[in-house]
Design a protein around this motif. Structure first.
Motif, short mmCIF file in Angstrom:
data_model
loop_
_atom_site.label_atom_id
_atom_site.label_comp_id
_atom_site.label_asym_id
_atom_site.label_seq_id
_atom_site.Cartn_x
_atom_site.Cartn_y
_atom_site.Cartn_z
N ILE A 113 0.85 -1.19 0.00
CA ILE A 113 0.00 0.00 0.00
C ILE A 113 0.88 1.24 0.00
N THR A 114 0.57 2.20 -0.85
CA THR A 114 1.23 3.52 -0.77
C THR A 114 0.15 4.57 -0.67
N VAL A 115 0.39 5.53 0.22
CA VAL A 115 -0.55 6.63 0.48
C VAL A 115 0.21 7.94 0.34
N GLU A 116 -0.33 8.87 -0.43
CA GLU A 116 0.26 10.20 -0.55
C GLU A 116 -0.43 11.09 0.49
N SER A 117 0.30 11.40 1.57
CA SER A 117 -0.31 12.12 2.69
C SER A 117 -0.44 13.61 2.41
N SER A 118 0.38 14.14 1.51
CA SER A 118 0.29 15.49 0.97
C SER A 118 1.16 15.47 -0.28
N PRO A 119 1.07 16.45 -1.14
CA PRO A 119 1.83 16.37 -2.40
C PRO A 119 3.31 16.07 -2.19
N GLY A 120 3.77 14.93 -2.75
CA GLY A 120 5.17 14.55 -2.65
C GLY A 120 5.59 13.92 -1.34
N ARG A 121 4.64 13.66 -0.44
CA ARG A 121 4.93 13.06 0.87
C ARG A 121 4.19 11.72 0.96
N TRP A 122 4.87 10.68 1.47
CA TRP A 122 4.35 9.32 1.34
C TRP A 122 4.32 8.55 2.66
N HIS A 123 3.33 7.67 2.78
CA HIS A 123 3.29 6.61 3.78
C HIS A 123 3.30 5.29 3.02
N ALA A 124 3.95 4.27 3.58
CA ALA A 124 4.04 2.98 2.88
C ALA A 124 3.80 1.84 3.86
N TYR A 125 3.20 0.74 3.34
CA TYR A 125 2.90 -0.44 4.13
C TYR A 125 3.24 -1.69 3.32
N TRP A 126 3.80 -2.69 4.01
CA TRP A 126 4.11 -3.98 3.39
C TRP A 126 3.40 -5.07 4.20
N LEU A 127 2.53 -5.84 3.56
CA LEU A 127 1.77 -6.88 4.25
C LEU A 127 2.68 -8.08 4.51
N LYS A 172 -5.82 16.50 0.11
CA LYS A 172 -6.50 15.23 0.30
C LYS A 172 -5.46 14.13 0.49
N VAL A 173 -5.67 13.26 1.44
CA VAL A 173 -4.80 12.09 1.64
C VAL A 173 -5.27 11.01 0.69
N GLU A 174 -4.41 10.66 -0.27
CA GLU A 174 -4.84 9.80 -1.38
C GLU A 174 -4.21 8.41 -1.31
N LEU A 175 -5.03 7.38 -1.55
CA LEU A 175 -4.55 6.00 -1.69
C LEU A 175 -4.03 5.84 -3.12
N ARG A 176 -2.71 5.64 -3.29
CA ARG A 176 -2.12 5.60 -4.62
C ARG A 176 -1.88 4.18 -5.13
N ALA A 177 -1.69 3.22 -4.24
CA ALA A 177 -1.50 1.83 -4.68
C ALA A 177 -1.98 0.90 -3.57
N HIS A 178 -2.62 -0.21 -3.99
CA HIS A 178 -3.15 -1.19 -3.02
C HIS A 178 -3.11 -2.56 -3.69
N GLU A 179 -1.97 -3.25 -3.56
CA GLU A 179 -1.75 -4.54 -4.23
C GLU A 179 -1.81 -5.65 -3.18
N THR A 180 -2.99 -6.22 -2.99
CA THR A 180 -3.18 -7.18 -1.90
C THR A 180 -2.42 -8.49 -2.12
N ASP A 181 -1.95 -8.74 -3.35
CA ASP A 181 -1.20 -9.97 -3.60
C ASP A 181 0.27 -9.83 -3.19
N LEU A 182 0.69 -8.63 -2.81
CA LEU A 182 2.07 -8.42 -2.37
C LEU A 182 2.15 -8.70 -0.87
N VAL A 183 2.41 -9.96 -0.54
CA VAL A 183 2.53 -10.41 0.85
C VAL A 183 3.93 -10.98 1.03
N TYR A 184 4.64 -10.56 2.07
CA TYR A 184 6.04 -10.93 2.24
C TYR A 184 6.23 -11.75 3.52
#
Length: 624
Positions: free
Chosen positions: A94-108, A156-168
């Protein structure tokens, strides 16, 4: 996204808002029981699209957001700030753009063990030079679909990617962000599996390999699991072997129940004391190895540190020769300089402006410069860096070819790695630079633990040894706590600042950037009076930007209006400027004639009106 983050875990999840809307302070926690309250959470979130909303990716045992109450977590998480998703070693789920050019990231992850998620999150934080709090257990991250009200312009805080098959699996992730134990385990695993590369040796070697892999699975200092080992073995099983993979799997499972965990690598093997089953003998062996390793380490360090003993003559002691500078009063010719600046302060723009001005034979900020060649050791992307150089050249009317042979760049350097250091030493010896710029210390030094003074001192010493008499300038970040005060201080151990002959501290100051070697701002200087320069700023141009300087240290609203509409090299008449700005011609004339940023480049002749342009100052353009 709720189901990806929390999945099949059970417990309490926490969402947070601000008591005072727009304050940017997460101070009102709201707990929901998961998964029982899934619909209630969706309803609650749906009513807060225009508010600041944060959440914790952890699941708690009760309605208190404390470390003691953490029950589980199934994602690696990072407040990546300006680190782009493409820079991560593993693609985020999952990648989230919390403001323009600023990111939060998650790895399942394939596990819900909170300690594992926390450890791997910290590795991401350290590898990408993020703030230490970006991966902490108390970390709150912005929820997509909410609004970031902290910025001057709400985003706006935007959800930019959500790939549920990416599990590590933890091991898959750890290989991308390895600890020293993981590196050793990986080498050992690859060495064992290499024995199976020849299908004719499968029957002979597989039982021994399975036993060794079982030892590594049992070891607590790496994430290699039973599943990982079986997958590795099955991937190498030849179809026409004398026995099927099921036999190997059975052998591996039996060995897993029998063998002791593999021990971590020792620096020195024992010479005379041999371990046996007696516990006292084992303890004695361990202590013996530690003592031998410490002795050998001391000998290795002594061999790597040159003996620079020399007597100083009376004449040398009282020599009146002036201390040589590459940039007068700021950058010493044969010493260490640190440019210390918070993120997004324009530190790389400033260093580029300094060295490129010097290489172009110009003063910098009204100060004399003296350098003919600069080697830039780059820790970040090359493409964007090249665009910055081109933008500077355009803004300052300098041809790029005039810099060829004077300014060179290397990347991928790890100053803690002897082979990498040797390659850099060869480059330095061939190029013979006057200044070596390391941007940034965190990315290039290879020092994993920012509090490890011994390691930092060793890297600084090794780098000084290969510098060949050139000055070395490190670009570094201050710690977060010091950014709240007046004087900046370095992250972690003080080895870097202690070694510096000059520390140039950068701070945003009422829309401009202050550059100072004054200790009250976190600066430092040797053999020179402290210097404080006001009036630097990053000015946009095209798709990039460049550093600018106004010697007055201040800019009026009029100056800012001028710089919003005029670009370096552009000439305008009063009428042109009135059209661009919407001013009356009288107001436009007053702006152009009174501003110190503008000069008349073509006086009026007959019916031809005067033309104006941005003025050059101190070797580069003035701007806001």
């Amino acid at each position: 996204m709720l189901d990806t983050i929390f999945g099949d875990q059970t417990g309490y999840v926490c969402f947070t808002t601000s008591h005072e809307m727009g304050s940017g302070k997460p101070d009102e926690d709201r707990f929901f029981e998961w998964p029982k309250s899934r619909e209630a959470i969706n309803t609650w979130l749906g009513m807060r699209h225009d508010e600041d909303v944060w959440f914790s990716p952890l699941v708690y045992t009760e309605e208190r957001r404390t470390a003691d109450n953490v029950k589980s977590c199934q994602v690696v998480y990072a407040d990546a700030d300006a680190v782009q998703p493409s820079e991560f070693h593993v693609t985020p789920t999952i990648t989230v753009e919390s403001s323009p050019g600023r990111w939060h990231a998650y790895w399942l992850l394939s596990t819900t063990d909170a300690a594992t998620a926390q450890d791997l999150s910290k590795r991401v934080q350290q590898a990408h030079d993020m703030e230490a709090s970006s991966s902490g257990r108390a970390k709150l991250l912005r929820w997509p679909g909410s609004t970031n009200l902290k910025r001057e312009t709400p985003a706006k805080v935007e959800l930019r990617a959500h790939e549920t098959d990416l599990v590590y699996t933890p091991w898959e992730f750890a290989k991308a962000y390895p600890s020293s134990g993981d590196r050793y385990a990986l080498a050992a695993i690859e060495g064992e599996l290499a024995k199976l590369d020849d299908p004719t040796e499968w029957n002979n070697a597989t039982f021994g390999v399975a036993a060794r892999l079982a030892e590594l699975v049992k070891a607590e200092w790496n994430y290699y699991s039973e599943t990982d080992a079986l997958e590795d073995l099955e991937a190498r099983a030849p179809r026409d072997s004398g026995f099927g993979f099921e036999v190997v799997e059975e052998q591996f499972t039996r060995k897993l129940a029998e063998v002791q965990p593999a021990t971590a690598p020792e620096s020195v093997e024992t010479d005379t004391v041999q371990p046996d089953d007696d516990e006292l003998q084992k303890l004695a062996t361990t202590y013996y190895r530690q003592k031998k390793a410490a002795t050998l380490a001391d000998e290795m360090l002594a061999a790597e540190t040159p003996d620079a003993f020399a007597e100083v003559t009376w004449a040398e002691l009282f020599s009146t020769a002036r201390f040589p500078w590459l940039v007068d009063g700021l950058v010493p010719a044969d010493g260490t300089t640190v440019v210390l600046a918070p993120k997004n302060t324009g530190k790389t723009f400033l260093v580029l402006d300094m060295v490129l001005s010097a290489l172009s034979g110009r003063q910098w900020a009204d100060r004399c410069t003296n350098m003919d060649r600069v080697l830039f050791v780059l820790g970040e992307g090359v493409a964007g860096f090249g665009q910055r150089i081109q933008t500077w050249a355009t803004a300052n009317a300098v041809g790029l070819d005039s810099l060829r042979g004077k300014f060179e760049v290397v990347k991928g350097v790890n100053l803690s790695n002897p082979r990498s250091r040797d390659k850099l030493a060869a480059k330095i010896a061939a190029f013979k630079p006057d200044l070596i710029v390391v941007d940034t210390w965190a990315r290039v030094s290879g020092v994993q633990d920012e509090n490890d003074s011994a390691m930092a001192n060793r890297v600084l010493s090794e780098t000084a040894n290969i510098a060949g008499g050139a000055g070395v300038l490190y670009v570094a970040h201050p710690n977060k706590a010091s950014q709240q005060g007046k004087a900046l201080d370095m992250r972690g151990a003080g080895a870097v600042l202690d070694s510096a002959d000059s520390v140039i501290a950068l701070r945003a100051n009422e829309g401009l950037i202050r550059v100072s070697t004054d200790p009250q701002f976190g600066g430092k200087t040797r053999d020179a009076a402290p210097v404080t320069l006001e009036g630097f700023a990053v000015a946009p141009l095209g798709g990039s930007a460049y550093m600018t300087y106004n010697a007055t240290g201040a800019h009026t609203d009029r100056d800012r209006e001028i710089l919003n509409y005029l670009q370096p090299g552009q000439t305008v008449t009063v009428k042109d400027f009135a059209t661009l700005t919407g001013f009356s011609e009288r107001t436009a004339a007053r702006h152009l004639q009174d501003s110190p940023l503008v000069e008349c480049v073509e006086p009026a002749k007959g019916r031809q009106p005067a033309r104006f342009a941005l003025v050059a100052h101190g070797g580069h353009a003035l701007a806001a």
